[in-house]
Design a protein around this motif. Structure first.
Motif, PDB file in Angstrom:
ATOM      1  N   LYS A 115      21.987 -21.110 -26.649  1.00 47.04           N
ATOM      2  CA  LYS A 115      23.123 -21.052 -27.574  1.00 47.04           C
ATOM      3  C   LYS A 115      24.077 -19.919 -27.221  1.00 47.04           C
ATOM      4  N   GLU A 116      23.538 -18.793 -26.718  1.00 46.38           N
ATOM      5  CA  GLU A 116      24.371 -17.621 -26.458  1.00 46.38           C
ATOM      6  C   GLU A 116      24.728 -17.446 -24.978  1.00 46.38           C
ATOM      7  N   LYS A 117      24.527 -18.490 -24.178  1.00 43.82           N
ATOM      8  CA  LYS A 117      24.926 -18.395 -22.774  1.00 43.82           C
ATOM      9  C   LYS A 117      26.449 -18.325 -22.690  1.00 43.82           C
ATOM     10  N   GLY A 118      26.930 -17.493 -21.811  1.00 45.52           N
ATOM     11  CA  GLY A 118      28.375 -17.306 -21.651  1.00 45.52           C
ATOM     12  C   GLY A 118      28.918 -16.169 -22.476  1.00 45.52           C
ATOM     13  N   THR A 119      28.180 -15.771 -23.520  1.00 46.83           N
ATOM     14  CA  THR A 119      28.591 -14.611 -24.322  1.00 46.83           C
ATOM     15  C   THR A 119      27.605 -13.466 -24.089  1.00 46.83           C
ATOM     16  N   ALA A 120      26.389 -13.625 -24.612  1.00 46.03           N
ATOM     17  CA  ALA A 120      25.391 -12.580 -24.398  1.00 46.03           C
ATOM     18  C   ALA A 120      24.759 -12.662 -23.016  1.00 46.03           C
ATOM     19  N   PHE A 121      24.629 -13.901 -22.479  1.00 43.59           N
ATOM     20  CA  PHE A 121      23.848 -14.085 -21.255  1.00 43.59           C
ATOM     21  C   PHE A 121      24.624 -14.843 -20.181  1.00 43.59           C
ATOM     22  N   ASP A 122      24.270 -14.548 -18.946  1.00 44.34           N
ATOM     23  CA  ASP A 122      24.838 -15.224 -17.785  1.00 44.34           C
ATOM     24  C   ASP A 122      24.429 -16.702 -17.847  1.00 44.34           C
TER      25      ASP A 122
ATOM     26  N   LEU B  32      24.479 -19.163 -15.693  1.00 41.01           N
ATOM     27  CA  LEU B  32      23.698 -19.654 -14.559  1.00 41.01           C
ATOM     28  C   LEU B  32      22.251 -19.169 -14.659  1.00 41.01           C
ATOM     29  N   LEU B  33      22.072 -17.899 -15.029  1.00 37.37           N
ATOM     30  CA  LEU B  33      20.718 -17.360 -15.156  1.00 37.37           C
ATOM     31  C   LEU B  33      19.961 -18.028 -16.295  1.00 37.37           C
ATOM     32  N   VAL B  34      20.662 -18.365 -17.381  1.00 36.00           N
ATOM     33  CA  VAL B  34      20.005 -19.078 -18.477  1.00 36.00           C
ATOM     34  C   VAL B  34      19.492 -20.425 -17.989  1.00 36.00           C
ATOM     35  N   LYS B  35      20.310 -21.115 -17.198  1.00 33.88           N
ATOM     36  CA  LYS B  35      19.885 -22.420 -16.679  1.00 33.88           C
ATOM     37  C   LYS B  35      18.638 -22.279 -15.816  1.00 33.88           C
ATOM     38  N   VAL B  36      18.644 -21.298 -14.911  1.00 37.92           N
ATOM     39  CA  VAL B  36      17.490 -21.085 -14.031  1.00 37.92           C
ATOM     40  C   VAL B  36      16.260 -20.695 -14.862  1.00 37.92           C
ATOM     41  N   PHE B  37      16.481 -19.853 -15.881  1.00 40.40           N
ATOM     42  CA  PHE B  37      15.380 -19.401 -16.734  1.00 40.40           C
ATOM     43  C   PHE B  37      14.755 -20.582 -17.478  1.00 40.40           C
ATOM     44  N   VAL B  38      15.599 -21.465 -18.022  1.00 35.54           N
ATOM     45  CA  VAL B  38      15.082 -22.635 -18.738  1.00 35.54           C
ATOM     46  C   VAL B  38      14.368 -23.577 -17.780  1.00 35.54           C
ATOM     47  N   ASP B  39      14.926 -23.753 -16.568  1.00 36.49           N
ATOM     48  CA  ASP B  39      14.245 -24.575 -15.563  1.00 36.49           C
ATOM     49  C   ASP B  39      12.857 -24.016 -15.261  1.00 36.49           C
ATOM     50  N   MET B  40      12.754 -22.698 -15.228  1.00 32.00           N
ATOM     51  CA  MET B  40      11.486 -22.039 -14.906  1.00 32.00           C
ATOM     52  C   MET B  40      10.515 -22.100 -16.075  1.00 32.00           C
ATOM     53  N   MET B  41      10.987 -21.793 -17.264  1.00 27.93           N
ATOM     54  CA  MET B  41      10.112 -21.680 -18.427  1.00 27.93           C
ATOM     55  C   MET B  41       9.870 -23.015 -19.126  1.00 27.93           C
ATOM     56  N   GLY B  42      10.859 -23.930 -19.024  1.00 23.08           N
ATOM     57  CA  GLY B  42      10.802 -25.144 -19.810  1.00 23.08           C
ATOM     58  C   GLY B  42      11.214 -24.849 -21.246  1.00 23.08           C
ATOM     59  N   LEU B  43      11.460 -25.890 -22.015  1.00 26.63           N
ATOM     60  CA  LEU B  43      11.802 -25.682 -23.425  1.00 26.63           C
ATOM     61  C   LEU B  43      10.583 -25.238 -24.224  1.00 26.63           C
ATOM     62  N   TYR B  44       9.395 -25.510 -23.668  1.00 30.39           N
ATOM     63  CA  TYR B  44       8.141 -25.047 -24.269  1.00 30.39           C
ATOM     64  C   TYR B  44       7.406 -24.232 -23.201  1.00 30.39           C
ATOM     65  N   PRO B  45       7.649 -22.919 -23.147  1.00 34.25           N
ATOM     66  CA  PRO B  45       7.092 -22.094 -22.069  1.00 34.25           C
ATOM     67  C   PRO B  45       5.561 -22.079 -22.038  1.00 34.25           C
ATOM     68  N   VAL B  46       5.024 -21.746 -20.870  1.00 39.47           N
ATOM     69  CA  VAL B  46       3.571 -21.589 -20.710  1.00 39.47           C
ATOM     70  C   VAL B  46       3.058 -20.611 -21.772  1.00 39.47           C
ATOM     71  N   GLY B  47       1.979 -21.000 -22.448  1.00 36.57           N
ATOM     72  CA  GLY B  47       1.413 -20.151 -23.486  1.00 36.57           C
ATOM     73  C   GLY B  47       1.856 -20.529 -24.890  1.00 36.57           C
ATOM     74  N   THR B  48       2.794 -21.485 -25.003  1.00 40.35           N
ATOM     75  CA  THR B  48       3.227 -21.920 -26.332  1.00 40.35           C
ATOM     76  C   THR B  48       2.137 -22.779 -26.973  1.00 40.35           C
ATOM     77  N   LEU B  49       1.792 -22.468 -28.201  1.00 42.87           N
ATOM     78  CA  LEU B  49       0.857 -23.290 -28.965  1.00 42.87           C
ATOM     79  C   LEU B  49       1.641 -24.451 -29.554  1.00 42.87           C
ATOM     80  N   VAL B  50       1.166 -25.686 -29.332  1.00 39.77           N
ATOM     81  CA  VAL B  50       1.937 -26.862 -29.755  1.00 39.77           C
ATOM     82  C   VAL B  50       1.032 -27.891 -30.429  1.00 39.77           C
ATOM     83  N   ARG B  51       1.678 -28.721 -31.260  1.00 38.59           N
ATOM     84  CA  ARG B  51       0.996 -29.885 -31.818  1.00 38.59           C
ATOM     85  C   ARG B  51       1.692 -31.130 -31.275  1.00 38.59           C
ATOM     86  N   LEU B  52       0.890 -32.065 -30.796  1.00 34.02           N
ATOM     87  CA  LEU B  52       1.438 -33.298 -30.241  1.00 34.02           C
ATOM     88  C   LEU B  52       1.513 -34.371 -31.318  1.00 34.02           C
ATOM     89  N   CYS B  53       2.223 -35.443 -31.010  1.00 39.01           N
ATOM     90  CA  CYS B  53       2.386 -36.525 -31.967  1.00 39.01           C
ATOM     91  C   CYS B  53       1.052 -37.192 -32.296  1.00 39.01           C
TER      92      CYS B  53
END
Length: 479
Positions: free
Chosen positions: A380-387, A389-410
């Motif tokens: 949401k804050e890319k282009g203002t608070a954050f670079d 391009l780096l946000v895109k690379v970071f999301v590609d690396m971490m995913g929308l649900y980063p490693v270590g996230t506790l999740v419930r499946l359908c």
């Protein structure tokens, strides 16, 4: 009511109890292995009814009964030329009882499991069979078949190689955690040096950066799992190491050489040293800061840069990271930067890692956000608070649900995000740890992408869960 300090205290108590339980188990196991070796040797030299044999069998059974106060069965595992108890290396015993280890291997044994209910007679029968020659054992179908034929049910043998891969993974995970806590110790030491106005141990910081850089190169996903380690009591210390890991992982996806990554890493590890000079009453304040307190807090980047400038061997770009890590991409942060369009690349990388880790950590004045929520804030804050391009690379690396996230499946199952799938930020691999009724299950991996194929278009296939809501630590399931 805020229960975080109590939860943290309970967690610490549980860790302490686990430590002493583990220590007690290891002491019993070492005693048992010694007694087992003695009983086997004596049965080779004397008949079972001999006083020496009877005495050694009695000692083993006494040790085994004592062990059963701690566990329901005893598993001794053989990996290469070493004994393991569960996943713990028995280094001294691997040397002392090397002949036994070699014999077990030569007779097709990869592990020995002694179960509750084992009696002295069954132990003697097992050792009588184990003491047979290799050729005779092979001619009679192997040791496992001999045990079955003789009605021995409380000694179970593992085939050779059963534990090779598992022990290798556990060793790697334990080694990585040791390096993480070594980095934590270095930050503590450096903070003390700042407080007492002593020269910083920059060489130690560089060694830590080198270790973590090697880890990132070997297995980025595993190292990102380490960055989920948090400490309510030592926020700044653990935060510095997590920012190092996240920054190196992100930068390793850019065209940067090792020397550049080392400079970036040093800046990331030391970016918050200026906070050592901020009063604890401000750092730990639960409510909003006053205007004067906020001005004091905003001085820590400048103070951090001044501290690093005074140290021989710190690269100017590492100093710049400490100075600029709160400046923001659009320069609306602090301190004010004049004559530049953007903060430096290294500063923009560290800022992203810094904010992500801060958002996902419990602080005196805020609850931790779930990792997927933090990712959405960055986007949401890319282009203002954050670079951007780096946000895109970071999301590609971490995913929308980063490693270590506790999740419930359908499906209703509870799991921990275990690994990202390249090219699909929304569908990681998840390690299932609880069934829909919250019962513990044998951990297994599920592909979220396959669930999406079967789900209806409007169905929420995966959603994050706060670990404190279910009393689980996701890091326990990432090994």
């Amino acid at each position: 009511m805020d229960t975080r300090p109590q939860n943290w205290e309970n967690h610490r108590k549980r860790e302490t109890l686990d430590y002493f339980r583990s220590k007690g188990l290891l002491e019993r196991v070492r005693e048992l292995l010694k007694d087992f070796f003695a009983v086997k040797k004596n049965l080779l030299l004397y008949p079972p009814h001999h006083e020496i044999c009877l005495d050694s069998v009695s000692r083993f059974m006494s040790s085994f009964r004592e062990y059963l106060r701690y566990g329901e069965s005893l598993s001794l595992r053989i990996v290469g030329e070493e004994f393991f108890f569960e996943e713990r290396l028995l280094a001294r015993e691997s040397v002392l009882y090397y002949p036994l280890l070699q014999e077990l291997r030569s007779k097709g044994v990869g592990g020995v499991n002694f179960l509750a209910g084992l009696e002295a007679g069954e132990l003697v029968d097992f050792l009588r069979l184990l003491n047979l020659g290799e050729e005779e054992i092979a001619s009679r179908g192997g040791l496992a078949k001999l045990l079955e034929d003789n009605g021995i049910t409380h000694v179970i043998l593992d085939p050779p190689g059963t534990w090779e891969e598992k022990i290798s993974r556990v060793r790697e995970a334990e080694s990585a955690r040791e390096e993480y806590f070594e980095a934590v110790d270095v930050i503590r030491e450096l903070s003390e040096q700042v407080l007492h106005d002593r020269r910083l141990s920059v060489s130690k910081a560089n060694r830590v950066v080198g270790m973590m850089l090697n880890r990132v190169g070997e297995n980025r996903s595993a190292v990102l799992g380490l960055a989920t380690l948090k400490s309510y009591d030592e926020y700044t210390t653990f935060h510095s190491v997590n920012v190092l890991i996240l920054s190196l992982a992100l930068a390793s996806m850019l065209p940067l050489d090792r020397n550049a990554l080392m400079i970036l890493g040093t800046g990331a590890l030391l970016h918050d040293l200026g906070k050592v000079t901020i009063p604890k009453s401000i750092l730990g304040k639960r409510g909003p800061l006053t205007a004067a307190e906020w001005e004091e807090m905003k001085r820590h980047p400048v103070r951090g840069a001044d501290i690093l400038l005074a140290q021989p061997g710190v690269h100017p770009l590492s100093v710049l990271v400490a100075y600029e890590h709160h400046a923001r991409y659009d320069l609306s942060g602090y301190p004010k930067l004049n004559g530049v369009e953007r903060p430096s690349l290294f500063s923009r990388i560290v800022q992203l890692a810094d904010v992500y880790d801060a958002m996902t950590t419990v602080r005196p004045y805020q609850d931790a956000r779930t990792p997927d929520h933090a990712i959405r804030v960055l986007v949401k804050e890319k282009g203002t608070a954050f670079d951007p391009l780096l946000v895109k690379v970071f999301v590609d690396m971490m995913g929308l649900y980063p490693v270590g996230t506790l999740v419930r499946l359908c499906t209703g199952e509870l799991g921990v995000v275990y690994e990202q799938v390249e090219g699909d930020a929304t569908s990681p691999r998840v390690k299932i740890i609880r069934d829909p009724e919250e019962r513990e299950v044998e951990p297994h991996i599920v592909e979220v992408a396959r669930l999406r194929e079967k789900a209806s278009p409007d169905e929420e296939v995966i959603s994050s869960v706060r670990p404190e809501q279910v009393g689980l630590d996701p890091l326990d399931y990432l090994d």
